[in-house]
Structure formats: structure tokens, C-alpha cells
Design a protein around this motif. Structure first.
Motif, short mmCIF file in Angstrom:
data_model
loop_
_atom_site.label_atom_id
_atom_site.label_comp_id
_atom_site.label_asym_id
_atom_site.label_seq_id
_atom_site.Cartn_x
_atom_site.Cartn_y
_atom_site.Cartn_z
N SER A 273 0.46 -1.14 0.26
CA SER A 273 -0.26 0.32 0.12
C SER A 273 1.17 1.30 -0.13
O SER A 273 1.85 1.51 0.86
N PHE A 274 0.56 1.79 -1.22
CA PHE A 274 1.86 3.40 -1.29
C PHE A 274 0.89 4.07 -0.82
O PHE A 274 -0.39 5.13 -1.53
N CYS A 275 1.93 5.28 0.59
CA CYS A 275 1.12 6.27 0.39
C CYS A 275 2.49 7.85 0.62
O CYS A 275 3.21 7.34 0.26
N LYS A 276 2.32 8.77 -0.67
CA LYS A 276 2.63 9.91 -1.06
C LYS A 276 2.43 11.31 -0.01
O LYS A 276 1.27 11.71 0.09
N ALA A 277 4.06 11.94 -0.21
CA ALA A 277 3.43 12.92 0.36
C ALA A 277 4.73 13.78 -0.30
O ALA A 277 6.09 13.29 -0.61
N THR A 278 4.60 15.43 -0.81
CA THR A 278 5.63 16.56 -1.58
C THR A 278 5.95 17.46 0.28
O THR A 278 7.06 17.66 -0.54
N ASP A 279 5.87 16.63 1.20
CA ASP A 279 6.18 17.37 1.99
C ASP A 279 7.03 17.11 3.34
O ASP A 279 5.58 16.25 3.51
N ALA A 280 7.38 17.57 4.36
CA ALA A 280 8.25 16.55 5.25
C ALA A 280 6.60 16.61 6.21
O ALA A 280 6.03 15.37 7.04
N ALA A 281 5.96 17.24 6.43
CA ALA A 281 4.24 17.70 8.05
C ALA A 281 3.13 16.75 6.87
O ALA A 281 3.30 15.56 7.64
N SER A 282 3.21 16.46 5.53
CA SER A 282 2.50 15.97 5.14
C SER A 282 3.26 13.66 5.50
O SER A 282 2.28 13.12 5.80
N ALA A 283 4.54 13.64 5.42
CA ALA A 283 4.93 12.63 5.59
C ALA A 283 5.03 11.80 7.39
O ALA A 283 4.58 11.25 7.85
N LEU A 284 4.96 12.83 8.24
CA LEU A 284 4.78 12.67 9.08
C LEU A 284 3.59 12.39 9.56
O LEU A 284 2.91 11.59 10.50
N SER A 285 2.37 12.87 8.97
CA SER A 285 1.24 12.54 9.41
C SER A 285 1.01 11.50 8.95
O SER A 285 -0.20 11.03 9.80
N ALA A 286 1.36 11.00 8.35
CA ALA A 286 0.86 9.44 7.57
C ALA A 286 1.05 8.78 8.48
O ALA A 286 0.95 7.77 8.82
#
Length: 233
Positions: free
Chosen positions: A28-41
Motif C-alpha cells: 500500500s503506497f502513501c505519497k507526500a510532497t513535504d515533511a509535514a505530510s509525511a510525518l502525518s501519514a
């Protein structure tokens, strides 16, 4: 398994997912374009493996890697267009598992991912078992306890696990704990061998050291000394 892809260039994210999906269709892939979104995921679901671009606006990939490692144990592969010894050193000290340069070449990516073939279970049942192992590896894990947790016969689960993973349940748990121990030896150079063994889920330092020597051909201390890149070294 939940896989996190982080890059400030959406096209790079699409390309990486395009390369990964055919080989690992059950991830299952989760994509983020910045660190804040990545940490939230990463806080909303347990990430098993993250691909992080080093150069991003705001928090860079190496800082993000440290933040993710502070949440829980996960594997991290850094991706960058710049070949820098300093970046490589910092990545190793953070316990990063590998380092790829852009543009990502499919053959190099798949070679890097060979160790993760064992995560590529087909059924939801075995994916669930893998998630339990990857989250609770430091606890006392047994086939019967996990079978009870997912409401399945231990005999059937044992057979299904071997059939899908190509390795027995106990051997898989041991191999995964050994991978965690190797990461800890590098990531926490001041931790005692006993502490590393305990945190990786081994209940005996003697057993851990004996198994480690059999697995790598060297003691945990020798492995740490050989792998760790020190400043100026």
C-alpha cells in the motif's frame, strides 16, 4: 505493508510508484510532497519502508528520517540527485538502509529491494501477520498467540505462512529481529550489545551473539566497528 514515498516533485513520486507497483502489487503506497505530510501519514499508520528525497523545501529528507526513526523502527531509503560523501555518512549514522541517486534506474531499484521480497505476501491474512511481527518484534511472539489474535488455526497459519513467504514463521521472525539488531548497532553506537539484543527481541545476549556470528561471520561489536562510518573516517 504501508510504503511511504516522499519527494517535493510529484512527477518523481509517480515514477517511483510506477516502478514499484508491478513488482510489489500487494504493498500500500502513501505519497507526500513535504515533511509535514509525511510525518502525518506515518503517525496515522505504521510505515514499514520509506523512500525520502534529501533536498526538499523546509525540513530536508535527512531531518525527516531522524523524525521518523524517533516515532518507531522502519526501513528508510534515501533518494537524491547529489552524490555526496557527507550525505552518505549522515545517512549511515541515522540508520538509513540504503541510498539511491536520481534518476532512479529500475535495475538498481529492484536490486536494492531484493531484501524486501519477503514482505510481498499475497493474502490479507499474511499481510496482517507481517504487520504484527514488524510492530511487536521486541515482544514475545509465537505462532499460536498470533493465530489466536487473528482467529485462525496455528497449523493452518503455519502452512499458509510457509506457502506464501517461502520461509517458516519462526525463521522469518528471527531474520527480521536480526535486521533490526543490525540497524540498532549502527544507529545507537553507545548502546550495549545486551541492550541491542533485548530491543531487537532476543531474550538472551549469548544466543543473540552466537546467532549473529553465524549469520554474519563476525561478532556484533566487530560488525558495528566495520559498518559505522565515523567523522573524518
Amino acid at each position: 505493508m504501508h510504503i511511504l514515498l516522499v519527494d517535493d516533485e510529484p512527477l518523481e513520486l509517480e515514477q517511483l510508484e510506477h516502478l514499484l507497483k508491478p513488482r510489489f502489487p500487494h504493498w500500500s503506497f502513501c505519497k507526500a510532497t513535504d515533511a509535514a505530510s509525511a510525518l502525518s501519514a506515518a503517525k496515522s499508520q505504521k510505515i514499514s519502508l520509506a523512500f525520502l528525497d534529501i533536498h526538499m523545501p523546509g525540513m530536508d529528507g535527512l531531518t525527516l528520517a531522524a523524525e521518523l526513526k524517533a516515532l518507531y523502527d522502519l526501513d528508510i531509503i534515501m533518494v537524491t540527485a547529489f552524490q555526496s560523501f557527507d550525505y552518505a555518512q549522515r545517512s549511515i549514522r541515522l540508520g538509513v538502509d540504503d541510498y539511491l541517486t536520481k534518476p532512479v534506474i529500475e535495475a538498481e531499484l529492484l536490486a536494492t529491494l531484493q531484501k524486501y521480497e519477503k514482505w510481498n505476501a499475497k493474502s490479507d491474512t499474511i499481510q496482517q501477520v507481517l504487520r504484527i511481527i514488524h510492530t511487536d518484534y521486541a515482544e514475545k511472539l509465537s505462532l499460536s498467540s498470533i493465530a489466536s489474535e487473528i482467529h485462525m488455526s496455528p497449523t493452518y497459519l503455519s502452512r499458509k505462512f510457509l506457502e506464501e513467504m517461502g520461509i517458516g514463521f519462526a525463521d522469518y521472525v528471527t531474520d527480521f529481529r536480526m535486521d533490526i539488531a543490525k540497524q540498532l548497532l549502527v544507529q545507537e553506537p553507545d548502546a550495549t550489545i545486551s541492550a541491542v539484543a533485548e530491543r531487537a527481541g532476543f531474550n538472551s545476549q549469548h544466543y543473540f551473539s552466537s546467532l549473529f556470528r553465524k549469520n554474519t561471520g563476525m561478532t556484533p561489536s566487530a560488525y558495528r566497528q566495520q559498518i559505522t562510518v565515523r567523522p573524518g573516517g
